[in-house]
Write a protein that holds these residues in place. Structure first.
Motif: not given
Length: 352
Positions: A173-191
């Motif tokens: 139920d989430s937008e593709k870019s929303t899921s992708q950016n959430k994943l990147i944000w969670d895993l990246m040290t430098d946001k």
């Protein structure tokens, strides 16, 4: 949080307790004539309890097996720097262990997590945390069986074992870019700034996966393209990574190479009675006079946690006749019709 340190003769094994008590034997003997037996026995019991705790030992952890050699023999003064190195390494290990608990995220699991722990344990067994390969486990089942709740509990329990982790809820139920950016944000040290281009974000995710041991949970997948846009393929992940996917449709994982499929069982009778009673009566037992009605409702709920929760939540405000009316509705629903049982439970709430 408390950290207990013993300066001598303490380790993870029971035989060390005997060694520890042996070391203090003379002290106990000396104290025996100074203090009453009750007080001395209390000290002895405290040592026994401490000896049963799991811990770290300088001789056994942090490559400290040679520590005993470092502190004996004619070359004592020359070997002390090496012994200090072992001590520093063990302290670093303790700091890392403590940090795991301090930084551990806490997803909200359930108000009454009945039956969750045993099912979480089964998933962890399938993940085989002791191996260094990449493992993908799919949690598959119909709605209402607490798939999301179980994987949330699993995530909370093991996420500290990884360099970074991410839990994506309601992916379908989430937008593709929303899921992708959430994943990147969670895993990246430098946001990094949000990436709106889906293919570019997919490539960014691949790069992240390659260089760190991660835990990724994707909740409620219903299309294979969800996995593609999030770069979910074992070949992209760093060794030791773990991926958990929940879905109602096993076909949605397509050609993805997975290691195990876990289908959570419905709650058994004991678990069902506890969960229903907690929501209906506020404790694990039914009220007097409601025992038979409770048993009948639980039987027709077929162990589906969401049905037990929703009917239980509203039943505390109902009369016996209204309980009986709900029971008649449940009896009309085929035993394997999960959605039908859920409709009865939600209708009960809507009618209030």
């Amino acid at each position: 949080m408390s950290i207990v340190l013993f300066s001598k003769n303490y380790a993870d094994f029971k035989w060390c307790l005997d060694e520890l008590l042996g070391f203090f034997a003379q002290a106990f003997k000396d104290h025996g004539w100074k203090f009453d037996d009750y007080r001395v026995e209390g000290w002895r019991k405290a040592l026994e309890d401490a000896g049963k705790l799991s811990g770290l030992h300088l001789q056994n952890d942090a490559n400290g097996g040679a520590w005993r050699t470092c502190w004996s023999g004619p070359a004592l003064c020359n070997l002390r720097p090496r012994a200090r190195w072992y001590e520093e390494k063990l302290v670093s290990k303790i700091i890392k262990e403590v940090a795991k608990y301090l930084k551990r995220p806490s997803l909200n699991v359930a108000y009454h997590p009945v039956g969750i722990e045993s099912r979480m344990t089964e998933i962890i067994e399938l993940l085989q945390m002791e191996t260094n390969d990449v493992r993908i486990v799919v949690v598959w089942g119909s709605g209402g069986l607490s798939k999301t709740t179980i994987v949330k509990a699993t995530f909370n329990y093991i996420c500290s074992e990884f360099e970074s982790s991410s839990f994506l809820e309601d992916v379908k139920d989430s937008e593709k870019s929303t899921s992708q950016n959430k994943l990147i944000w969670d895993l990246m040290t430098d946001k990094t700034p949000k990436i709106k281009n889906v293919p570019r974000a997919t490539e960014e995710i691949r790069q992240i996966f390659m260089f760190q041991r991660v835990l990724v949970v994707l909740d409620d997948i219903n299309k294979f393209e969800h996995l593609e846009m999030l770069a979910i393929d074992a070949c992209f992940f760093c060794p030791g990574s773990r991926i958990i996917i929940t879905t109602r449709d096993i076909a949605s994982v397509g050609s993805l190479k997975i290691n195990a499929v876990y289908s959570p069982e419905a709650l058994n009778e004991y678990e069902s009675l506890r969960l229903f009673s907690l929501y209906a009566f506020g404790n694990v037992h039914s009220h007097k006079g409601y025992e038979m009605l409770t048993t009948d409702v639980v039987q027709y709920a077929s162990g589906i946690p969401l049905v037990l929760k929703t009917i239980g939540s509203s039943s505390s405000k109902l009369s016996k006749s209204e309980w009986q009316d709900n029971l008649r509705k449940l009896k009309k629903v085929p035993n394997d019709d999960v959605q039908g049982k859920l409709k009865v439970s939600f209708d009960t709430l809507d009618s209030e």
